[in-house]
Design a protein around this motif. Structure first.
Motif, mmCIF file in Angstrom:
data_model
loop_
_atom_site.group_PDB
_atom_site.id
_atom_site.type_symbol
_atom_site.label_atom_id
_atom_site.label_comp_id
_atom_site.label_asym_id
_atom_site.label_seq_id
_atom_site.Cartn_x
_atom_site.Cartn_y
_atom_site.Cartn_z
ATOM 1 N N PHE A 7 0.840 -1.188 0.000
ATOM 2 C CA PHE A 7 0.000 0.000 0.000
ATOM 3 C C PHE A 7 0.875 1.237 0.000
ATOM 4 N N THR A 8 0.454 2.210 -0.756
ATOM 5 C CA THR A 8 1.096 3.512 -0.710
ATOM 6 C C THR A 8 0.538 4.216 0.510
ATOM 7 N N ALA A 21 -6.647 -1.624 12.377
ATOM 8 C CA ALA A 21 -5.230 -1.321 12.621
ATOM 9 C C ALA A 21 -4.518 -0.929 11.325
ATOM 10 N N GLU A 22 -4.765 -1.661 10.234
ATOM 11 C CA GLU A 22 -4.173 -1.308 8.936
ATOM 12 C C GLU A 22 -4.645 0.070 8.494
ATOM 13 N N ILE A 26 -2.355 3.303 7.620
ATOM 14 C CA ILE A 26 -2.316 3.860 6.271
ATOM 15 C C ILE A 26 -2.767 5.316 6.253
ATOM 16 N N THR A 27 -3.843 5.627 6.968
ATOM 17 C CA THR A 27 -4.397 6.985 6.924
ATOM 18 C C THR A 27 -3.746 7.933 7.917
ATOM 19 N N GLY A 28 -3.141 7.385 8.958
ATOM 20 C CA GLY A 28 -2.584 8.244 9.998
ATOM 21 C C GLY A 28 -3.633 8.714 10.998
ATOM 22 N N VAL A 47 -15.938 -8.804 12.314
ATOM 23 C CA VAL A 47 -15.945 -10.252 12.153
ATOM 24 C C VAL A 47 -15.111 -10.796 13.301
ATOM 25 N N GLY A 48 -15.772 -11.559 14.169
ATOM 26 C CA GLY A 48 -15.078 -12.029 15.368
ATOM 27 C C GLY A 48 -14.718 -10.835 16.238
ATOM 28 N N ARG A 49 -13.435 -10.668 16.502
ATOM 29 C CA ARG A 49 -12.973 -9.556 17.333
ATOM 30 C C ARG A 49 -12.285 -8.463 16.521
ATOM 31 N N THR A 50 -12.365 -8.568 15.192
ATOM 32 C CA THR A 50 -11.639 -7.648 14.331
ATOM 33 C C THR A 50 -12.590 -6.716 13.594
ATOM 34 N N ASN A 51 -12.289 -5.424 13.628
ATOM 35 C CA ASN A 51 -13.059 -4.423 12.886
ATOM 36 C C ASN A 51 -12.447 -4.242 11.505
ATOM 37 N N TYR A 52 -13.324 -4.111 10.505
ATOM 38 C CA TYR A 52 -12.892 -3.904 9.123
ATOM 39 C C TYR A 52 -13.547 -2.658 8.556
#
Length: 71
Positions: A7-8, A21-22, A26-28, A47-52
């Motif tokens: 990713f740029t 987290a990603e 990426i966005t700051g 999904v599960g314990r992870t936010n997307y």
């Protein structure tokens, strides 16, 4: 076989999904900024314990609520 993508910094692709987290890296943006965006309408999926965050939804949110800066 798992594909890896590079990713740029600052680039959010409409055809991709990102863990929170990603997305923050990426966005700051920090957690408080993402919470504020959620209150204003940004959709965050869990999904599960992870936010997307879906790139297309971020780009739509940015087009609607992002401040236009004159150059």
């Amino acid at each position: 076989m798992r594909q890896t993508y590079t990713f740029t910094p600052g680039e959010i692709r409409s055809d991709s999904s990102y863990t929170q987290a990603e997305f923050e890296r990426i966005t700051g943006l920090g957690r408080a900024a993402i919470r504020a965006a959620r209150r204003r309408g940004l959709t965050v999926r869990r999904v599960g314990r992870t936010n997307y965050i879906i790139g297309r939804e971020w780009n739509d949110y940015l087009a609607k609520f992002g401040e236009v800066v004159a150059s």
